[in-house]
Design an enzyme around this catalytic site. Sequence first.
Site, PDB file in Angstrom:
ATOM      1  N   HIS A 146      -7.653  -4.913  10.143  1.00 27.59           N
ATOM      2  CA  HIS A 146      -7.145  -4.662   8.836  1.00 27.59           C
ATOM      3  C   HIS A 146      -5.821  -5.416   8.363  1.00 27.59           C
ATOM      4  O   HIS A 146      -4.896  -5.493   9.127  1.00 27.59           O
ATOM      5  CB  HIS A 146      -7.338  -3.059   8.449  1.00 27.59           C
ATOM      6  CG  HIS A 146      -5.953  -2.340   8.840  1.00 27.59           C
ATOM      7  ND1 HIS A 146      -5.972  -1.064   9.554  1.00 27.59           N
ATOM      8  CD2 HIS A 146      -4.698  -2.737   8.820  1.00 27.59           C
ATOM      9  CE1 HIS A 146      -5.014  -0.802   9.718  1.00 27.59           C
ATOM     10  NE2 HIS A 146      -3.919  -1.512   9.329  1.00 27.59           N
ATOM     11  N   GLU A 193      -9.423  -1.710   5.059  1.00 27.00           N
ATOM     12  CA  GLU A 193     -10.055  -1.775   6.369  1.00 27.00           C
ATOM     13  C   GLU A 193     -11.471  -2.412   6.468  1.00 27.00           C
ATOM     14  O   GLU A 193     -12.063  -3.045   5.637  1.00 27.00           O
ATOM     15  CB  GLU A 193     -10.456  -0.124   6.263  1.00 27.00           C
ATOM     16  CG  GLU A 193      -9.436   0.840   6.512  1.00 27.00           C
ATOM     17  CD  GLU A 193      -8.996   1.015   7.853  1.00 27.00           C
ATOM     18  OE1 GLU A 193      -8.822   0.186   8.589  1.00 27.00           O
ATOM     19  OE2 GLU A 193      -8.860   2.239   8.100  1.00 27.00           O
ATOM     20  N   ASN A 222      -7.803  -2.809  14.283  1.00 21.84           N
ATOM     21  CA  ASN A 222      -9.129  -3.167  14.063  1.00 21.84           C
ATOM     22  C   ASN A 222      -9.370  -4.424  13.072  1.00 21.84           C
ATOM     23  O   ASN A 222     -10.210  -4.533  12.225  1.00 21.84           O
ATOM     24  CB  ASN A 222      -9.951  -1.985  13.285  1.00 21.84           C
ATOM     25  CG  ASN A 222      -9.090  -1.761  11.733  1.00 21.84           C
ATOM     26  OD1 ASN A 222      -8.101  -2.194  11.268  1.00 21.84           O
ATOM     27  ND2 ASN A 222      -9.350  -0.148  11.545  1.00 21.84           N
ATOM     28  N   ASP A 259       0.672  -1.238   0.115  1.00 21.19           N
ATOM     29  CA  ASP A 259      -0.015  -0.036  -0.039  1.00 21.19           C
ATOM     30  C   ASP A 259       1.040   1.257   0.067  1.00 21.19           C
ATOM     31  O   ASP A 259       2.020   1.132   0.362  1.00 21.19           O
ATOM     32  CB  ASP A 259      -1.011   0.043   1.127  1.00 21.19           C
ATOM     33  CG  ASP A 259      -0.193  -0.566   2.367  1.00 21.19           C
ATOM     34  OD1 ASP A 259       0.879  -0.635   2.388  1.00 21.19           O
ATOM     35  OD2 ASP A 259      -1.160  -0.642   3.474  1.00 21.19           O
TER      36      ASP A 259
END
Length: 238
Positions: free
Chosen positions: A134, A139, A132, A63
């Site tokens: 991810h 996400e 979380n 990313d």
Amino acid sequence: MRVIICKNKKEAVKKAVWLFSQEINNKKDLILGLATGKTMIPFYKELIKANIKFSKIHTFNLDEWYCVDSKDKNSLRSFMDKHFFNKVNIPKGNIHFLDGKTRNIKIECEKYERDIKKLNGIGLQILGIGINGHIGFDEPGTSFNSLTNKINISGEIRNLYSKNFKGFDNVPKYGLTMGIKTIMRSKKIILLAFGENKADAIAKALNGKINEKVPASILQKHKDATFILDKKAASKLE
Ligand code: F6R
């Protein structure tokens, strides 16, 4: 899916580096998928020490921030240059990275997918995991069918980066990332996690239902995924 629980971070890193070196020594022109983040700093440090020949390796990072220039000190490319690329013998032309400043997101993302395919796919992907759940910048809520694309970054994650960007408002709201499907196409995956703050995400990813609210839970379906954890990250596993 395999889960390896190590007594501490140091051991977990050593194990991951050992697995990486085995794979690279078996296949000198392996295609690596790479990640950034705090978890990766000790991993790259140890990988450099392993004295592996990277001259035939190609790398694809997961990313990049949108819209951040690769030369910006906060770009994920700069992170990789600093912690890894500048310290090993990977030819610059073998390093593949999403261009956070691209003028045409669609073309950029489609090209990334094509470049991965042209080299016969990622042989070994290293992943971290967000608090979380991810993976990459994918996400919670990201479709399991997603390919490389532009995504919104949650406030929770932007908050974690506010120090780097000198304030929450300066943290990019978007990122470019390999999709979940792109990641799942990797032949082998190693996910590395340490520390108590990752324990919930790890428990949900490994023991919870496979669902898009926890992107990493899809790894339960991968044929060759290994989670390497320290005791703290594994502390909420059943
Ligand atoms: C970044 C990436 C992210 C990180 C994750 C964990 O390239 O892939 O998914 O792995 O945000 O980051 P750290 O290691 O900083 O907790």
